[in-house]
Every structure is written in C-alpha cells, then in structure tokens.
Write a protein that holds these residues in place. Sequence first.
Motif, PDB file in Angstrom:
ATOM      1  N   TYR A  68       0.812  -1.221   0.000  1.00  0.00           N
ATOM      2  CA  TYR A  68       0.000   0.000   0.000  1.00  0.00           C
ATOM      3  C   TYR A  68       0.846   1.272   0.000  1.00  0.00           C
ATOM      4  O   TYR A  68       0.358   2.328  -0.382  1.00  0.00           O
ATOM      5  N   VAL A  69       2.088   1.158   0.476  1.00  0.00           N
ATOM      6  CA  VAL A  69       2.968   2.323   0.540  1.00  0.00           C
ATOM      7  C   VAL A  69       3.677   2.444  -0.801  1.00  0.00           C
ATOM      8  O   VAL A  69       4.419   1.537  -1.195  1.00  0.00           O
ATOM      9  N   LEU A 153      -0.978   0.871   9.419  1.00  0.00           N
ATOM     10  CA  LEU A 153      -0.808   1.893   8.396  1.00  0.00           C
ATOM     11  C   LEU A 153      -1.285   3.228   8.957  1.00  0.00           C
ATOM     12  O   LEU A 153      -2.281   3.286   9.680  1.00  0.00           O
ATOM     13  N   TRP A 155      -2.899   6.553   7.591  1.00  0.00           N
ATOM     14  CA  TRP A 155      -3.576   7.091   6.421  1.00  0.00           C
ATOM     15  C   TRP A 155      -3.670   8.607   6.580  1.00  0.00           C
ATOM     16  O   TRP A 155      -3.964   9.103   7.668  1.00  0.00           O
ATOM     17  N   PRO A 160      -2.329   5.902   2.023  1.00  0.00           N
ATOM     18  CA  PRO A 160      -1.374   5.385   3.011  1.00  0.00           C
ATOM     19  C   PRO A 160      -0.121   6.257   3.052  1.00  0.00           C
ATOM     20  O   PRO A 160       0.472   6.540   2.011  1.00  0.00           O
ATOM     21  N   LEU A 163       3.875   2.622   6.769  1.00  0.00           N
ATOM     22  CA  LEU A 163       3.613   1.364   7.467  1.00  0.00           C
ATOM     23  C   LEU A 163       4.563   1.318   8.650  1.00  0.00           C
ATOM     24  O   LEU A 163       5.760   1.580   8.485  1.00  0.00           O
TER      25      LEU A 163
END
Length: 186
Positions: A68-69, A153, A155, A160, A163
């Motif tokens: 996600y990063v 995470l 946000w 994002p 982490l």
Amino acid sequence: MLWQGDETVVKRGLPHDQLSPAWQILMLGDGSPTRHLQLLTREPTEVDVIEMSLVGMADDGAPDVISYVPGPRLRRQVWLRTASGQRLAYATSWWEASHVDEYLKNRSLPIWASLANLRTELYRDIQGIYYGWSPPLEAAFGQKGPFWGRHYLFWHHGKPLTLIYEVFSPYLMRYLGPMRSETSHR
C-alpha cells in the motif's frame, strides 16, 4: 512466532487471559504509542535512529500491506526510549522515499512529535498483532521475552502515508501490570 492475529482480532480484542486490558489499550488502541509511553513513564520519549536506508520496491520482510505504501520506499528503524535511556520499544517504518522529508523534518524526533508539529491529521489503521520470541530483542531490551508487537498503516487524506511495525519491551509491565490477566477457575 508463538501467535499472531489479523485485523479481525484487532477489532474484536483478545481474551484478558491472553492480553490484559491495560496492554490491549496500548497494543490495540489507535492512539500514539510515543505519547502513551511518555504518559506512563513521565519522561519524554526519545528516539535513537538505528538506520535509514532505501529499500526501493522490495517488500523488505515487511507485513504484506507494504504494497500500500508507494515506492520506491525508505526504511527507518529506531529504538523508543525514555530520556534516562530505558528502551521501551523497537519500531520500523516504511515511507515513500520521495515524501519522507515532508513528514520527518527532524529525523531524531518520534514520528508522533514530527506529525503533531505539522498538525497532520492521520488515521492509525492497526492491521495485525504478534506474540513471539526474539533473542536480539531480549539482548537489546535487557528483558526476557516473549514480546508483543503490532503493525499498522497511517492514512493521510485517504492515502497510506507509512507502514509501522512496533515491538514493546516487557519492561512496560512496571507501568501496565502483567501482560495477561489471571482468571480464577472455581
């Protein structure tokens, strides 16, 4: 690894004979751990930066949500400790390398302090919790394991930001009490 739980476990919480209520507030709560550590110890929480290095697009042994990063990514490893030197936690964070300087202007500050100084609005999304052994952490903390850890995470504006993986020292039992609540069987 002795045990691990996913997002479902995080949302539901754990039985108190597995993780006491006080420890659940630290581990499963969405507040700032560096702020909590400061409130518990009544000392400023300081950071010893172990290393910061580019890891590119590699998963770097991170939890799966590393995807996600955005990359290329930078990894930051730190010890969180009291001003008097007691290590309380180990943390690794992964950042989009091109944006890390926007959020960590002073890299020797805890992430919470850096983001609070910027008045950055965040959502802490706890994704997993762990319980296990680590001889290197036993040596570094000067405490016997096993250890509780988690990853989440951050946000920001629906995206994002970073982490974070954290492991807490059993030294915190001094403030939080035993990690497990004793249950009576009558």
